[in-house]
Design an enzyme around this catalytic site. Structure first.
Site, PDB file in Angstrom:
ATOM      1  N   LYS A   1     -53.188  36.868   6.439  1.00 27.62           N
ATOM      2  CA  LYS A   1     -53.018  35.709   5.559  1.00 27.62           C
ATOM      3  C   LYS A   1     -54.136  35.607   4.509  1.00 27.62           C
ATOM      4  O   LYS A   1     -55.157  36.287   4.619  1.00 27.62           O
ATOM      5  CB  LYS A   1     -52.936  34.444   6.416  1.00 27.62           C
ATOM      6  CG  LYS A   1     -51.732  34.449   7.383  1.00 27.62           C
ATOM      7  CD  LYS A   1     -51.614  33.125   8.125  1.00 27.62           C
ATOM      8  CE  LYS A   1     -50.409  33.128   9.057  1.00 27.62           C
ATOM      9  NZ  LYS A   1     -50.211  31.814   9.705  1.00 27.62           N
TER      10      LYS A   1
ATOM     11  N   PHE B   1     -46.276  19.850   8.174  1.00 28.58           N
ATOM     12  CA  PHE B   1     -47.245  20.774   7.590  1.00 28.58           C
ATOM     13  C   PHE B   1     -46.609  21.821   6.670  1.00 28.58           C
ATOM     14  O   PHE B   1     -47.296  22.709   6.162  1.00 28.58           O
ATOM     15  CB  PHE B   1     -48.047  21.489   8.693  1.00 28.58           C
ATOM     16  CG  PHE B   1     -47.214  22.252   9.692  1.00 28.58           C
ATOM     17  CD1 PHE B   1     -46.745  23.529   9.400  1.00 28.58           C
ATOM     18  CD2 PHE B   1     -46.911  21.705  10.930  1.00 28.58           C
ATOM     19  CE1 PHE B   1     -45.980  24.248  10.315  1.00 28.58           C
ATOM     20  CE2 PHE B   1     -46.146  22.406  11.852  1.00 28.58           C
ATOM     21  CZ  PHE B   1     -45.678  23.685  11.535  1.00 28.58           C
TER      22      PHE B   1
ATOM     23  N   ARG C   1     -48.752  39.278  19.780  1.00 29.83           N
ATOM     24  CA  ARG C   1     -49.097  37.866  19.981  1.00 29.83           C
ATOM     25  C   ARG C   1     -50.335  37.737  20.872  1.00 29.83           C
ATOM     26  O   ARG C   1     -51.163  36.850  20.678  1.00 29.83           O
ATOM     27  CB  ARG C   1     -47.911  37.102  20.566  1.00 29.83           C
ATOM     28  CG  ARG C   1     -46.811  36.903  19.523  1.00 29.83           C
ATOM     29  CD  ARG C   1     -45.586  36.242  20.096  1.00 29.83           C
ATOM     30  NE  ARG C   1     -45.766  34.825  20.390  1.00 29.83           N
ATOM     31  CZ  ARG C   1     -45.741  33.860  19.478  1.00 29.83           C
ATOM     32  NH1 ARG C   1     -45.569  34.159  18.208  1.00 29.83           N
ATOM     33  NH2 ARG C   1     -45.880  32.605  19.835  1.00 29.83           N
TER      34      ARG C   1
ATOM     35  N   THR D   1     -52.061  29.991  18.243  1.00 29.02           N
ATOM     36  CA  THR D   1     -51.943  29.530  16.852  1.00 29.02           C
ATOM     37  C   THR D   1     -53.211  28.812  16.395  1.00 29.02           C
ATOM     38  O   THR D   1     -53.675  29.020  15.279  1.00 29.02           O
ATOM     39  CB  THR D   1     -50.731  28.567  16.723  1.00 29.02           C
ATOM     40  OG1 THR D   1     -49.562  29.249  17.184  1.00 29.02           O
ATOM     41  CG2 THR D   1     -50.526  28.133  15.288  1.00 29.02           C
TER      42      THR D   1
ATOM     43  N   ARG E   1     -57.367  35.689  15.862  1.00 33.67           N
ATOM     44  CA  ARG E   1     -57.516  34.311  15.379  1.00 33.67           C
ATOM     45  C   ARG E   1     -58.842  33.702  15.814  1.00 33.67           C
ATOM     46  O   ARG E   1     -59.438  32.898  15.090  1.00 33.67           O
ATOM     47  CB  ARG E   1     -56.321  33.474  15.835  1.00 33.67           C
ATOM     48  CG  ARG E   1     -55.065  33.786  15.007  1.00 33.67           C
ATOM     49  CD  ARG E   1     -53.841  33.188  15.608  1.00 33.67           C
ATOM     50  NE  ARG E   1     -52.687  33.241  14.703  1.00 33.67           N
ATOM     51  CZ  ARG E   1     -51.438  33.033  15.088  1.00 33.67           C
ATOM     52  NH1 ARG E   1     -51.172  32.756  16.359  1.00 33.67           N
ATOM     53  NH2 ARG E   1     -50.448  33.092  14.221  1.00 33.67           N
TER      54      ARG E   1
ATOM     55  N   ASN F   1     -55.177  30.486   9.957  1.00 42.50           N
ATOM     56  CA  ASN F   1     -55.382  31.193  11.230  1.00 42.50           C
ATOM     57  C   ASN F   1     -55.270  32.712  11.111  1.00 42.50           C
ATOM     58  O   ASN F   1     -54.955  33.398  12.095  1.00 42.50           O
ATOM     59  CB  ASN F   1     -54.442  30.636  12.309  1.00 42.50           C
ATOM     60  CG  ASN F   1     -52.976  30.809  11.960  1.00 42.50           C
ATOM     61  OD1 ASN F   1     -52.643  31.346  10.906  1.00 42.50           O
ATOM     62  ND2 ASN F   1     -52.101  30.387  12.857  1.00 42.50           N
TER      63      ASN F   1
ATOM     64  N   GLU G   1     -37.654  39.241  10.442  1.00 42.81           N
ATOM     65  CA  GLU G   1     -38.820  39.063   9.558  1.00 42.81           C
ATOM     66  C   GLU G   1     -39.234  40.373   8.886  1.00 42.81           C
ATOM     67  O   GLU G   1     -39.628  40.371   7.717  1.00 42.81           O
ATOM     68  CB  GLU G   1     -39.989  38.491  10.368  1.00 42.81           C
ATOM     69  CG  GLU G   1     -39.737  37.058  10.810  1.00 42.81           C
ATOM     70  CD  GLU G   1     -40.902  36.455  11.576  1.00 42.81           C
ATOM     71  OE1 GLU G   1     -41.907  37.170  11.851  1.00 42.81           O
ATOM     72  OE2 GLU G   1     -40.826  35.259  11.895  1.00 42.81           O
TER      73      GLU G   1
HETATM   74  P1  CMP Z   1     -47.593  31.317  11.998  1.00 41.86           P
HETATM   75  O1  CMP Z   1     -47.668  32.101  13.251  1.00 41.86           O
HETATM   76  O2  CMP Z   1     -47.674  32.055  10.721  1.00 41.86           O
HETATM   77  O3  CMP Z   1     -46.253  30.458  12.012  1.00 41.86           O
HETATM   78  C1  CMP Z   1     -46.125  29.171  11.503  1.00 41.86           C
HETATM   79  C2  CMP Z   1     -47.406  28.665  10.945  1.00 41.86           C
HETATM   80  O4  CMP Z   1     -47.462  27.287  10.724  1.00 41.86           O
HETATM   81  C3  CMP Z   1     -48.502  28.911  11.958  1.00 41.86           C
HETATM   82  O5  CMP Z   1     -48.794  30.282  12.016  1.00 41.86           O
HETATM   83  C4  CMP Z   1     -49.613  28.041  11.443  1.00 41.86           C
HETATM   84  O6  CMP Z   1     -50.422  28.702  10.486  1.00 41.86           O
HETATM   85  C5  CMP Z   1     -48.839  26.938  10.762  1.00 41.86           C
HETATM   86  N1  CMP Z   1     -48.988  25.702  11.514  1.00 41.86           N
HETATM   87  C6  CMP Z   1     -48.545  25.448  12.745  1.00 41.86           C
HETATM   88  N2  CMP Z   1     -48.904  24.195  13.105  1.00 41.86           N
HETATM   89  C7  CMP Z   1     -49.581  23.671  12.066  1.00 41.86           C
HETATM   90  C8  CMP Z   1     -50.215  22.417  11.830  1.00 41.86           C
HETATM   91  N3  CMP Z   1     -50.191  21.447  12.756  1.00 41.86           N
HETATM   92  N4  CMP Z   1     -50.828  22.228  10.652  1.00 41.86           N
HETATM   93  C9  CMP Z   1     -50.837  23.204   9.704  1.00 41.86           C
HETATM   94  N5  CMP Z   1     -50.247  24.424   9.878  1.00 41.86           N
HETATM   95  C10 CMP Z   1     -49.645  24.641  11.050  1.00 41.86           C
END
Ligand code: CMP
Length: 139
Positions: free
Chosen positions: A11, A59, A87, A93, A104, A114, A128
Site C-alpha cells: 500500500k 471508512f 494472511r 488488519t 503489518r 496497514n 482479485e
Molecule cells: P485490507 O486487507 O486491504 O481490506 C480492507 C481494508 O479496509 C483493510 O485492509 C484496512 O486497511 C481497511 N480498514 C478496515 N477497517 C478499517 C477501519 N476501521 N478504519 C479504516 N480502515 C479500515
C-alpha cells in the site's frame, strides 16, 4: 494443500517508507511464486471497484483516499495454501494486534494504513488477481 492465488498489495504507506523491496523479499522467502507484478497509481474508480464490498462501511471514503494517495505495488502470488499463508505473514488488519514479525507489525501504522493487503478466501484470491491482471487466469 492446494495451489492457490492471493493478491498482495503493497500500500501507499509502505511504498512511501521504501519498504517494498523488503516485502517482496519476504514474499520470495515464504515460497510464493510471483505470477505478475506492477507498480501503479490507482485511480479512484479502481480503488472503489476493488473495495466495493466495503462501500457501505464508514471508512470506505478514507480507505479509497488512502489507496490513491501514491503508488502501490500489486502482485499476484501463488503457492500451496497461498491465502491462509499470506494472511499469516501479513498479520492482523490492525497492526497493534498483529503478531511480532508480521509485515503489518513491522511496517503498518494503524488499521487504515496497514502496509499490505491479502485476499480473504481462495475465491477472492482468483477474483482479485483477475481484477488487476486480466489474462493471467489459471489454466
Ligand atoms: P485490507 O486487507 O486491504 O481490506 C480492507 C481494508 O479496509 C483493510 O485492509 C484496512 O486497511 C481497511 N480498514 C478496515 N477497517 C478499517 C477501519 N476501521 N478504519 C479504516 N480502515 C479500515
Amino acid at each position: 494443500m492446494p495451489t492457490q492465488r492471493t493478491l498482495c498489495i503493497i500500500k501507499p504507506d509502505a511504498v512511501e517508507k521504501k519498504v517494498q523491496g523488503s516485502i517482496i523479499q519476504r514474499v520470495l522467502e515464504e515460497g510464493f511464486r510471483i505470477v505478475a507484478m506492477q507498480q501503479v497509481q490507482l485511480s479512484r474508480a479502481q480503488a472503489e471497484g476493488f473495495y466495493a464490498v466495503h462501500r457501505d462501511r464508514p471508512f470506505f471514503d478514507e480507505l479509497c483516499t488512502f489507496m490513491t494517495r501514491g503508488p502501490v505495488v500489486i502482485a499476484a502470488l501463488e503457492r500451496d495454501d497461498a491465502v491462509a499463508h499470506w494472511r499469516k505473514v501479513i498479520g492482523a488488519t490492525d497492526p497493534a494486534k498483529a503478531d511480532e514479525g508480521t509485515i503489518r507489525k513491522l511496517y503498518g501504522a494503524n488499521v487504515g494504513e496497514n502496509a499490505t493487503h491479502g485476499s480473504d478466501s481462495p475465491e477472492n484470491g482468483l477474483i482479485e488477481t483477475a481484477y488487476f491482471f486480466p489474462g493471467h487466469e489459471l489454466l
